[in-house]
Design a protein around this motif. Structure first.
Motif, PDB file in Angstrom:
ATOM      1  N   TYR A 184      11.264  -1.147   1.621  1.00 38.18           N
ATOM      2  CA  TYR A 184       9.949  -0.649   1.210  1.00 38.18           C
ATOM      3  C   TYR A 184      10.138   0.243  -0.009  1.00 38.18           C
ATOM      4  N   SER A 185       9.312   0.028  -1.013  1.00 43.08           N
ATOM      5  CA  SER A 185       9.286   0.909  -2.176  1.00 43.08           C
ATOM      6  C   SER A 185       7.845   1.236  -2.501  1.00 43.08           C
ATOM      7  N   ILE A 186       7.540   2.517  -2.613  1.00 47.01           N
ATOM      8  CA  ILE A 186       6.186   2.930  -2.948  1.00 47.01           C
ATOM      9  C   ILE A 186       5.772   2.378  -4.311  1.00 47.01           C
ATOM     10  N   LEU A 187       6.748   2.096  -5.179  1.00 47.55           N
ATOM     11  CA  LEU A 187       6.432   1.579  -6.515  1.00 47.55           C
ATOM     12  C   LEU A 187       5.807   0.194  -6.460  1.00 47.55           C
ATOM     13  N   ASP A 188       6.034  -0.541  -5.376  1.00 47.26           N
ATOM     14  CA  ASP A 188       5.383  -1.847  -5.212  1.00 47.26           C
ATOM     15  C   ASP A 188       3.876  -1.704  -5.021  1.00 47.26           C
ATOM     16  N   TYR A 189       3.428  -0.490  -4.700  1.00 51.37           N
ATOM     17  CA  TYR A 189       2.015  -0.241  -4.403  1.00 51.37           C
ATOM     18  C   TYR A 189       1.440   0.822  -5.337  1.00 51.37           C
ATOM     19  N   LYS A 190       2.130   1.093  -6.448  1.00 50.29           N
ATOM     20  CA  LYS A 190       1.762   2.228  -7.300  1.00 50.29           C
ATOM     21  C   LYS A 190       0.365   2.081  -7.893  1.00 50.29           C
ATOM     22  N   ASP A 191      -0.070   0.849  -8.163  1.00 49.80           N
ATOM     23  CA  ASP A 191      -1.402   0.673  -8.757  1.00 49.80           C
ATOM     24  C   ASP A 191      -2.504   1.092  -7.787  1.00 49.80           C
ATOM     25  N   ILE A 192      -2.397   0.640  -6.544  1.00 45.12           N
ATOM     26  CA  ILE A 192      -3.442   1.008  -5.588  1.00 45.12           C
ATOM     27  C   ILE A 192      -3.307   2.477  -5.169  1.00 45.12           C
ATOM     28  N   ILE A 193      -2.091   3.001  -5.149  1.00 44.22           N
ATOM     29  CA  ILE A 193      -1.907   4.433  -4.874  1.00 44.22           C
ATOM     30  C   ILE A 193      -2.591   5.250  -5.961  1.00 44.22           C
ATOM     31  N   GLU A 224       5.227  10.486   0.697  1.00 47.97           N
ATOM     32  CA  GLU A 224       6.539  10.819   0.151  1.00 47.97           C
ATOM     33  C   GLU A 224       6.398  11.491  -1.220  1.00 47.97           C
ATOM     34  N   ASN A 225       7.518  12.003  -1.726  1.00 50.03           N
ATOM     35  CA  ASN A 225       7.529  12.826  -2.926  1.00 50.03           C
ATOM     36  C   ASN A 225       6.819  12.177  -4.114  1.00 50.03           C
ATOM     37  N   TYR A 226       7.016  10.870  -4.313  1.00 48.72           N
ATOM     38  CA  TYR A 226       6.395  10.197  -5.449  1.00 48.72           C
ATOM     39  C   TYR A 226       4.887  10.402  -5.443  1.00 48.72           C
ATOM     40  N   VAL A 227       4.255  10.266  -4.291  1.00 48.51           N
ATOM     41  CA  VAL A 227       2.797  10.381  -4.207  1.00 48.51           C
ATOM     42  C   VAL A 227       2.356  11.826  -4.455  1.00 48.51           C
ATOM     43  N   LEU A 228       3.094  12.779  -3.896  1.00 45.94           N
ATOM     44  CA  LEU A 228       2.772  14.189  -4.127  1.00 45.94           C
ATOM     45  C   LEU A 228       2.835  14.512  -5.621  1.00 45.94           C
ATOM     46  N   LYS A 229       3.897  14.051  -6.261  1.00 46.68           N
ATOM     47  CA  LYS A 229       4.059  14.304  -7.696  1.00 46.68           C
ATOM     48  C   LYS A 229       2.973  13.616  -8.502  1.00 46.68           C
ATOM     49  N   ARG A 230       2.666  12.372  -8.139  1.00 41.80           N
ATOM     50  CA  ARG A 230       1.657  11.619  -8.882  1.00 41.80           C
ATOM     51  C   ARG A 230       0.284  12.270  -8.751  1.00 41.80           C
ATOM     52  N   TYR A 231      -0.047  12.756  -7.567  1.00 43.07           N
ATOM     53  CA  TYR A 231      -1.320  13.468  -7.354  1.00 43.07           C
ATOM     54  C   TYR A 231      -1.408  14.655  -8.311  1.00 43.07           C
TER      55      TYR A 231
END
Length: 283
Positions: A184-193, A224-231
């Motif tokens: 699983y990689s959050i980057l696969d869903y980065k557009d919808i995130i 996870e950290n990526y989403v927190l940072k992106r927000y």
């Protein structure tokens, strides 16, 4: 040190047996001085109990089902009655975690207005009638399909409902996905995130850093950290911290890890709510 836990469950929630007083005492003993009880209310949700929910055993065998709802007035009065008892040690707030669904949006919005809540978490627990917690959700679909359907349901919920302050555990789906974060990689869903985060920010909503991800063995919070940072990069400022604890030992869980995680994401403040109004506190 983080001084608030804004995602706490008690015996008013179908999935907890812990009285509110025990949760509050545990949190105070851990140095938490801002506590918000946020018990579950999921209209249209049924908790399915069986011997082992981690197998593909048919849900037609040995099932006892229970609604995932609270009596708002009994709940509100019970927590309200505890506030004076702890006023010299902690501020106790009354919240609720609302399970959001587009097909019940009128009832959910009405529920949000029945009491003077301090704080409301909006969460996605059900997708197409099923909670990803149960193996039946994953039957007949790939891991990627199941995860994408969850994020699509989350986006639809945010577009339809406005009766919450913070969106809960945005990547909740990963807790119960087959083999969790493996492949699983959050980057696969980065557009919808990004769509989810931008809409939340546009609507003045926050997200939470839910530390139960550590309890579930993910090695990261939810999200996870990526989403927190992106927000944060997209301009989001409202971020609560919650353990999602259902037992005393799980309250304020892994809070010692949170400051470093948030600082690495560029975040310098966290949020508490009083009377549905956000208050920023420095890390």
């Amino acid at each position: 040190m983080i001084k608030s836990d804004f995602h706490v469950h008690t015996s008013f929630s179908t999935d907890s047996d812990t009285p509110a007083r025990e949760q509050i005492e545990a949190l105070i003993n851990k140095g938490i001085t801002e506590i918000c009880i946020t018990d579950h209310h999921d209209i249209g949700y049924t908790a399915i109990e069986k011997a082992d929910v981690n197998t593909s055993e048919s849900t037609n065998t040995n099932i006892e089902s229970r609604p995932f709802r609270i009596n708002p007035f009994a709940y509100y009065e019970a927590i309200l009655g505890l506030i004076p008892e702890y006023s010299d040690r902690a501020r106790i707030s009354i919240g609720v975690e609302l399970g959001l669904r587009t097909d019940y949006h009128h009832s959910i919005e009405d529920f949000a207005e029945v009491c003077a809540w301090d704080f409301i978490i909006g969460s996605t627990h059900v997708v197409n009638g099923l909670d990803p917690y149960y193996p039946q959700y994953w039957e007949g679909k790939s891991k990627q399909q199941g995860i994408m359907e969850y994020y699509e349901a989350t986006l639809a919920n945010i577009r339809k409902l406005d009766c919450f302050d913070v969106y809960g555990h945005i990547d909740y789906i990963v807790r119960y996905a087959p083999n969790q974060r493996e492949n699983y990689s959050i980057l696969d869903y980065k557009d919808i995130i990004d769509e989810i985060l931008k809409l939340l920010i546009q609507n003045g909503k926050g997200i939470e850093c839910n530390t139960a991800g550590f309890k579930y063995g993910l090695g990261v919070p939810n999200p996870e950290n990526y989403v927190l940072k992106r927000y944060h990069e997209l301009g989001g400022e409202i971020l609560t911290i919650g353990s999602d604890g259902h037992k005393p030992e799980h309250t304020a869980y892994a809070f010692d890890k949170v400051p470093a995680i948030l600082e690495s994401c560029g975040i310098r403040y966290y949020t508490v709510f009083h009377d549905r109004k956000p208050i920023m506190l420095p890390l």
